[in-house]
Write a protein that holds these residues in place. Structure first.
Motif, PDB file in Angstrom:
ATOM      1  N   UNK A 126       0.816  -1.233   0.000  1.00 51.47           N
ATOM      2  CA  UNK A 126       0.000   0.000   0.000  1.00 51.47           C
ATOM      3  C   UNK A 126       0.841   1.271   0.000  1.00 51.47           C
ATOM      4  N   UNK A 127       1.990   1.249   0.681  1.00 47.53           N
ATOM      5  CA  UNK A 127       2.826   2.450   0.742  1.00 47.53           C
ATOM      6  C   UNK A 127       3.479   2.698  -0.615  1.00 47.53           C
ATOM      7  N   UNK A 128       3.994   1.638  -1.242  1.00 49.29           N
ATOM      8  CA  UNK A 128       4.565   1.781  -2.586  1.00 49.29           C
ATOM      9  C   UNK A 128       3.529   2.313  -3.565  1.00 49.29           C
ATOM     10  N   UNK A 129       2.316   1.778  -3.487  1.00 46.74           N
ATOM     11  CA  UNK A 129       1.263   2.190  -4.417  1.00 46.74           C
ATOM     12  C   UNK A 129       0.891   3.653  -4.188  1.00 46.74           C
ATOM     13  N   UNK A 130       0.950   4.110  -2.947  1.00 45.38           N
ATOM     14  CA  UNK A 130       0.701   5.524  -2.650  1.00 45.38           C
ATOM     15  C   UNK A 130       1.782   6.401  -3.281  1.00 45.38           C
ATOM     16  N   UNK A 131       3.020   5.920  -3.240  1.00 41.99           N
ATOM     17  CA  UNK A 131       4.139   6.697  -3.773  1.00 41.99           C
ATOM     18  C   UNK A 131       4.229   6.657  -5.293  1.00 41.99           C
ATOM     19  N   UNK A 132       3.681   5.627  -5.898  1.00 42.91           N
ATOM     20  CA  UNK A 132       3.724   5.510  -7.358  1.00 42.91           C
ATOM     21  C   UNK A 132       2.693   4.510  -7.825  1.00 42.91           C
ATOM     22  N   UNK A 133       1.753   4.933  -8.668  1.00 38.94           N
ATOM     23  CA  UNK A 133       0.615   4.110  -9.063  1.00 38.94           C
ATOM     24  C   UNK A 133       1.020   3.132 -10.160  1.00 38.94           C
ATOM     25  N   UNK A 134       1.842   2.158  -9.783  1.00 33.54           N
ATOM     26  CA  UNK A 134       2.218   1.099 -10.716  1.00 33.54           C
ATOM     27  C   UNK A 134       2.594  -0.147  -9.920  1.00 33.54           C
ATOM     28  N   UNK A 135       2.642  -1.285 -10.609  1.00 35.68           N
ATOM     29  CA  UNK A 135       2.893  -2.583  -9.988  1.00 35.68           C
ATOM     30  C   UNK A 135       4.379  -2.927 -10.098  1.00 35.68           C
ATOM     31  N   UNK A 136       4.986  -3.362  -8.971  1.00 29.72           N
ATOM     32  CA  UNK A 136       6.412  -3.676  -8.946  1.00 29.72           C
ATOM     33  C   UNK A 136       6.669  -5.127  -9.337  1.00 29.72           C
ATOM     34  N   UNK A 137       7.804  -5.333 -10.025  1.00 31.30           N
ATOM     35  CA  UNK A 137       8.134  -6.673 -10.522  1.00 31.30           C
ATOM     36  C   UNK A 137       8.248  -7.694  -9.391  1.00 31.30           C
ATOM     37  N   UNK A 138       8.818  -7.322  -8.255  1.00 34.32           N
ATOM     38  CA  UNK A 138       9.039  -8.281  -7.180  1.00 34.32           C
ATOM     39  C   UNK A 138       7.729  -8.809  -6.598  1.00 34.32           C
ATOM     40  N   UNK A 139       6.636  -8.092  -6.795  1.00 34.86           N
ATOM     41  CA  UNK A 139       5.337  -8.558  -6.294  1.00 34.86           C
ATOM     42  C   UNK A 139       4.814  -9.746  -7.094  1.00 34.86           C
ATOM     43  N   UNK A 140       5.434 -10.036  -8.230  1.00 37.20           N
ATOM     44  CA  UNK A 140       5.005 -11.183  -9.042  1.00 37.20           C
ATOM     45  C   UNK A 140       5.454 -12.517  -8.457  1.00 37.20           C
ATOM     46  N   UNK A 141       6.386 -12.488  -7.517  1.00 36.30           N
ATOM     47  CA  UNK A 141       6.929 -13.725  -6.969  1.00 36.30           C
ATOM     48  C   UNK A 141       5.957 -14.331  -5.960  1.00 36.30           C
ATOM     49  N   UNK A 142       5.651 -15.610  -6.143  1.00 32.90           N
ATOM     50  CA  UNK A 142       4.718 -16.283  -5.238  1.00 32.90           C
ATOM     51  C   UNK A 142       5.236 -16.343  -3.803  1.00 32.90           C
ATOM     52  N   UNK A 143       6.558 -16.277  -3.616  1.00 31.62           N
ATOM     53  CA  UNK A 143       7.116 -16.339  -2.271  1.00 31.62           C
ATOM     54  C   UNK A 143       7.309 -14.963  -1.656  1.00 31.62           C
ATOM     55  N   UNK A 144       7.005 -13.907  -2.393  1.00 31.30           N
ATOM     56  CA  UNK A 144       7.135 -12.552  -1.859  1.00 31.30           C
ATOM     57  C   UNK A 144       5.975 -12.282  -0.897  1.00 31.30           C
ATOM     58  N   UNK A 145       6.310 -11.968   0.350  1.00 35.94           N
ATOM     59  CA  UNK A 145       5.281 -11.708   1.357  1.00 35.94           C
ATOM     60  C   UNK A 145       5.392 -10.323   1.961  1.00 35.94           C
ATOM     61  N   UNK A 146       6.560  -9.678   1.807  1.00 33.14           N
ATOM     62  CA  UNK A 146       6.768  -8.359   2.407  1.00 33.14           C
ATOM     63  C   UNK A 146       7.293  -7.378   1.371  1.00 33.14           C
ATOM     64  N   UNK A 147       7.228  -6.110   1.742  1.00 34.29           N
ATOM     65  CA  UNK A 147       7.930  -5.062   1.017  1.00 34.29           C
ATOM     66  C   UNK A 147       9.222  -4.804   1.778  1.00 34.29           C
ATOM     67  N   UNK A 148      10.386  -5.138   1.221  1.00 29.53           N
ATOM     68  CA  UNK A 148      11.634  -4.911   1.950  1.00 29.53           C
ATOM     69  C   UNK A 148      11.893  -3.451   2.253  1.00 29.53           C
TER      70      UNK A 148
END
Length: 380
Positions: A126-148
């Motif tokens: 949610x914080x990334x999306x607030x800062x920039x209205x686009x989808x990040x590549x790392x969110x495509x990973x099934x094992x990704x659970x956090x925003x580093x």
């Protein structure tokens, strides 16, 4: 027939995913059909090519012509650059030559199946999306659970109505079902969870998204190639999900109820967070932590005590006797053998004979574990 470029261009944002770029270009050029980009490119491509994850050299050329962006930039926005970190030593990694002649690796079918989240079931910070209205590549990973970067759990689905969200919806910032603001999702911080945060930062570092975090004091972690460690974690995860909730790594403290998962639904970020933080502990102080994990695993509820096959199923049959049979996993086989010798009244050779005999379905084999080993360990 010459390829026509889109009238309105969009720059590729930092760490943006290729599906996100295509979704933003569709909106910027006032196309209403969700398949507009595919329809534009289809006349120039063979049937069945996936624009979100191209495999053919000509696809990168077509996308470059339509978007007026360099093919190398488009490639790095796809999930393909993760291939080197995910490729097992014996796996054949396909390559493709980009229009500039540079050969780049592609995901295999196994990698796509095990690690790539479908674009119709996306997650976001949610914080990334607030800062920039686009989808990040790392969110495509099934094992990704956090925003580093922001040290919080990712949000999967609409935070207001739990509707499944696609990448194309996330870039709009609004749920089409309830009109809820996606950036208004509750922030579930993991900043105070030293181990959970380290474990998931380490996963991102293995994929190449971030630099490696410092290991907590007085801890060591198994040193093996990244694909071997990830494959080890996958096997441990299939066991960890069968543990009682109280033995898993604790959940972050938050007051927002988590909706019950639906049948065949992909795991939610919170589940991935807890299970992989638990599994990552097994790789520390090897093999002691692995032996502690086996202690906890074989004492889970509704398991017939002393029945080897029952105590270690399905990890034994699916992994120790199948996926982990290659020489690269000898360290797991040796550690498991040592555990059996220490905890059961059998020699190493007899143990293997009996377990293999049981696996063949010829006999039911039952032994009693040694009472001198304590149940309490780092997983309880």
């Amino acid at each position: 027939m010459p390829i026509r470029s889109l009238l309105n261009r969009c720059p590729l944002e930092t760490d943006e995913s290729l599906p996100s770029l295509l979704a933003r270009l569709q909106v910027a050029n006032y196309y209403t059909s969700p398949r507009a980009m595919a329809d534009i490119c289809r006349p120039y491509l063979p049937p069945g090519e996936n624009l979100h994850l191209p495999h053919l050299a000509e696809t990168w050329s077509v996308l470059s012509a339509v978007t007026r962006l360099p093919p190398a930039d488009l490639y790095h926005a796809s999930f393909h650059p993760y291939a080197p970190a995910l490729a097992l030593p014996w796996e054949t990694v396909p390559f493709v030559s980009l229009p500039d002649g540079v050969e780049v690796p592609l995901l295999s079918a196994r990698m796509r199946r095990l690690f790539l989240r479908p674009v119709h079931d996306a997650q976001y910070c949610p914080i990334c999306l607030t800062n920039g209205r686009y989808h990040r590549r790392q969110w495509l990973n099934l094992l990704a659970a956090i925003c580093p970067q922001h040290e919080c759990l990712l949000q999967r689905g609409c935070p207001h109505c739990q509707q499944q969200l696609s990448v194309a919806v996330i870039v709009t910032g609004q749920c089409p079902s309830c009109a809820g603001d996606l950036t208004a999702a509750p922030i579930v911080s993991v900043s105070d969870d030293t181990w959970g945060l380290w474990a998931h930062r380490q996963l991102h570092a293995w994929w190449g998204d971030t630099s490696a975090p410092l290991l907590p004091d007085q801890m060591t972690i198994l040193e093996k190639p990244v694909p071997i460690l990830l494959e080890t974690l996958r096997g441990l995860e299939t066991a960890a999900v069968r543990l009682p909730q109280e033995t898993l790594h604790p959940a972050p403290r938050f007051d927002v109820p988590s909706p019950a998962p639906k049948l065949h639904e992909l795991p939610a970020p919170l589940r991935v967070y807890r299970v992989y933080a638990t599994s990552m502990k097994v790789l520390t102080d090897w093999p002691r932590a692995f032996h502690d994990f086996l202690d906890t695993y074989r004492r889970r509820p509704n398991v017939l005590a002393g029945q080897i096959a029952d105590e270690f199923d399905p990890m034994y049959f699916a992994w120790l006797e199948d996926e982990w049979q290659r020489p690269e996993f000898a360290f797991i086989q040796d550690a498991f053998d040592d555990y059996l010798v220490a905890h059961y009244s059998l020699s190493r050779s007899v143990t293997h004979l009996c377990l293999r005999y049981f696996k063949s379905g010829s006999s039911a084999f039952c032994v009693k574990s040694s009472s001198q080993w304590p149940i309490q360990n780092s997983f309880t």
